[in-house]
Design a protein around this motif. Sequence first.
Motif, short mmCIF file in Angstrom:
data_model
loop_
_atom_site.label_atom_id
_atom_site.label_comp_id
_atom_site.label_asym_id
_atom_site.label_seq_id
_atom_site.Cartn_x
_atom_site.Cartn_y
_atom_site.Cartn_z
N ALA A 16 -91.95 -30.91 12.89
CA ALA A 16 -91.62 -31.30 14.26
C ALA A 16 -90.91 -32.64 14.28
O ALA A 16 -90.00 -32.86 15.09
CB ALA A 16 -92.88 -31.35 15.11
N GLY A 17 -91.30 -33.55 13.39
CA GLY A 17 -90.64 -34.85 13.32
C GLY A 17 -89.20 -34.74 12.85
O GLY A 17 -88.34 -35.48 13.28
N ARG A 18 -88.95 -33.78 11.97
CA ARG A 18 -87.58 -33.59 11.48
C ARG A 18 -86.71 -32.86 12.50
O ARG A 18 -85.50 -33.09 12.55
CB ARG A 18 -87.59 -32.81 10.18
N ILE A 19 -87.30 -31.98 13.26
CA ILE A 19 -86.54 -31.19 14.22
C ILE A 19 -86.28 -31.96 15.52
O ILE A 19 -85.30 -31.68 16.21
CB ILE A 19 -87.27 -29.86 14.51
N ALA A 20 -87.12 -32.92 15.85
CA ALA A 20 -87.03 -33.63 17.13
C ALA A 20 -85.65 -34.21 17.41
O ALA A 20 -85.13 -34.02 18.52
CB ALA A 20 -88.11 -34.70 17.21
N PRO A 21 -85.00 -34.93 16.49
CA PRO A 21 -83.67 -35.47 16.81
C PRO A 21 -82.64 -34.37 17.09
O PRO A 21 -81.83 -34.50 18.01
CB PRO A 21 -83.28 -36.27 15.58
N ALA A 22 -82.69 -33.30 16.32
CA ALA A 22 -81.73 -32.20 16.55
C ALA A 22 -82.01 -31.52 17.89
O ALA A 22 -81.08 -31.15 18.60
CB ALA A 22 -81.81 -31.19 15.41
N LYS A 23 -83.29 -31.38 18.23
CA LYS A 23 -83.63 -30.76 19.51
C LYS A 23 -83.17 -31.63 20.67
O LYS A 23 -82.67 -31.11 21.68
CB LYS A 23 -85.14 -30.52 19.57
N GLU A 24 -83.32 -32.94 20.55
CA GLU A 24 -82.87 -33.84 21.61
C GLU A 24 -81.36 -33.76 21.78
O GLU A 24 -80.86 -33.75 22.92
CB GLU A 24 -83.30 -35.28 21.30
N ARG A 25 -80.62 -33.70 20.68
CA ARG A 25 -79.16 -33.57 20.78
C ARG A 25 -78.77 -32.24 21.41
O ARG A 25 -77.87 -32.18 22.24
CB ARG A 25 -78.52 -33.70 19.39
N ALA A 26 -79.47 -31.16 21.01
CA ALA A 26 -79.17 -29.84 21.59
C ALA A 26 -79.49 -29.81 23.07
O ALA A 26 -78.72 -29.25 23.87
CB ALA A 26 -79.96 -28.77 20.85
#
Length: 146
Positions: A16-26
Motif C-alpha cells: 500500500a505504501g508503494r502504490i499510494a503515490p501512483a494512486k494519488e497521481r491516477a
Amino acid sequence: MSSVAEAHPAARGRMAGRIAPAKERAEAFLKSWEWTWTSAVVFSLALTFFIMITVAVIPSFWLYFADQKLKWDGGAPHTLLPYSWAQGILPWTFQGFWLKELRDAVAMGLSTGPLVTVLVAAAVLQNWRRKLRGAQSDTRPTGGYR
C-alpha cells in the motif's frame, strides 16, 4: 483505520505504501480529465485497433498454433504437450475430441476476455471518477413531470 495509518502510508503495509503515490497521481488525473474531440478520436482509434487485434488476430494465431505445433487437431490420442521435455511433466493423454474442445475453449477465452475487460474497466473508471468528483449516484434525470 487509525489516524497513524492514515498519516503514514507505509503503516498500512509495504504494498500500500508503494502504490499510494501512483494512486494519488491516477486520482488527480481522473478528477481533472476532460474529453476533447481530438483525444476522443485518438482513443477510439486505439481502442478499435486493440479490440481488432485481441478479438481476431490472437485467437486465430492460437488456433493455428494449437493445430500445427501442439497437434491438437482431433487426431489420435496423445499427450497434452507433444514436446519431449514435457512428457515427464505432463504424462496424461487426451482423446482428440477433448483436445479440440480445449483448443476452442482457449480461443473463446482469448477473444472474449479482452472485450469483457475493456467493458469492466470502463465501468470501474467511470464510477471511480464520479466518486472523486463528488457526484451523486443518481445524476441522470429520469424524465416525466415533477
